[in-house]
Every structure is written in C-alpha cells, then in structure tokens.
Design an enzyme around this catalytic site. Structure first.
Site, PDB file in Angstrom:
ATOM      1  CG  ASP A  29     -25.321  97.835  89.952  1.00 20.07           C
ATOM      2  OD1 ASP A  29     -24.448  97.573  89.113  1.00 20.07           O
ATOM      3  OD2 ASP A  29     -26.221  97.033  90.273  1.00 20.07           O
ATOM      4  CG  ASP A  64     -24.701  96.147  84.863  1.00 16.23           C
ATOM      5  OD1 ASP A  64     -24.240  94.993  84.870  1.00 16.23           O
ATOM      6  OD2 ASP A  64     -25.165  96.696  85.880  1.00 16.23           O
TER       7      ASP A  64
END
Length: 202
Positions: free
Chosen positions: A145, A179
């Site tokens: 991320d 995401d």
C-alpha cells in the site's frame, strides 16, 4: 459493452497496480514517505499489510492463508459474473463496475501469492527481486500500500461528544490502486444501482 473492452479495463488496472507496487517495493523501505508535489495532503507512504483491502487484518496464524485462498475462490466467480453480464448485454455501469472489482481482486491476489517468494525484506532497506532471501512463502505475501491522503489532522473541539479534544486525522487509510478499483466498482453499484441493474430492453 464487449468482453474485449471489459478485459482491457482489467488489464490496464492490473498494469498500473503492479507497476506502482513493484516500483514502491524496489525504491522505498517500510514507512518511508514523500510528499507528492510538496503537498501535505497527498503523500506516498509505503506500508505492507497481511489482510484485506484498506489495511484490515484477519487475526490468527492461518488468517492470511485463509484470506488468500478465499480470494482465489472468489475471483473465478467474479470473472464468470463479468462474462455472463456481457453475454446478457447488461448495463455498461454493471460491466465497468465488475471489471474494476475483478482487476482489484486479482491485483491484491498477486501480492498475496507471489510477493513473499519474489522479494526480500523491506524493513530498513529497499527490497530487491529474486535476491535468494525471500521474506515469506507462497500464499503468505504482504499487500503493498502506498497512497495516503491526510486531508486534515488536528485536535477536535472540546464540545464534541465522545471525541472532543482528541487528535484526529482525516483521511488516514493507506491504500493501493487495486483497493481503489474495488472501492470504485462497489461505489458504482451503490450510486448507480438502478442503472447498473436495469433490465436490458430489446
């Protein structure tokens, strides 16, 4: 909308997702952060997580393996849903949404399945690929991320119930392109629900 166009969406999202993750993984170490264009509210902040989208985690020794296997079982179902929707000439809203969800799911699966054996550790160092010292095993890779948008950070007013006077940050989730694709796809299904699931008129 044709199946070819849907696949193009999936492939493009996957390329952007994986290129961005591999770049971050091989140029940053864990918790390294830079401000994009010098902006306080747009940062690249490298973290890894063992769990679901947006950093959520399934606890327990076998939680990571269970999540990866679950994803592997779900993705064929999403792929079939996409194929079936195109075959039945469903709404473009629905097909685009499913394409985004499918791309995002595959993107995070790639991290979970392969990254543990492809890359070495990112703590206090920049990882390299195929170094001979992998940080994990098959199906136990961590998801990369990096997108961080802390639009506001400070102490809340004292008069607010429960949270008054406490330090608060909005928006403090760190996420990736996969995401974002999943969230956008789900958002389309919610916001444009009637158009997405409208019966196709002959």
């Amino acid at each position: 909308m044709s199946l070819k166009k849907a696949y193009i969406i999936v492939v493009l999202i996957l390329l952007v997702d994986q290129i961005s993750k591999i770049y971050i993984k091989t140029h940053f170490f864990i918790n390294e952060e830079i401000k994009v264009f010098g902006l306080d509210w747009f940062r690249i902040h490298f973290i890894e997580n063992e769990g679901m989208a947006w950093g959520a985690v399934i606890p327990g020794e076998y939680g990571k393996l269970a999540l990866t296997l679950f994803r592997l079982l779900v993705v064929p179902g999403i792929a079939w849903w996409l194929w079936d929707s195109v075959k039945k000439k469903q709404s473009k809203y629905l097909i685009v949404a499913i394409s985004l969800i499918l791309a995002g799911a595959i993107g995070n699966i790639i991290d979970s399945v392969f990254y543990g054996v492809v890359f070495n550790d990112s703590y206090h160092q920049v990882a390299t690929a195929f170094s001979g010292d992998p940080y994990g095993t098959w199906f136990h890779g961590e998801v990369v991320d990096m997108l961080y948008f802390p639009f506001w950070e400070g102490n809340l007013p004292e008069w607010l119930p429960f949270w008054g006077g406490k330090h608060f940050s909005f928006f403090n989730a760190i996420f990736n392109i996969a995401d974002m694709a999943i969230s956008t796809g789900v958002g389309i299904l919610i916001v444009f629900n009637k158009r997405a699931f409208a019966n196709k008129k002959e």
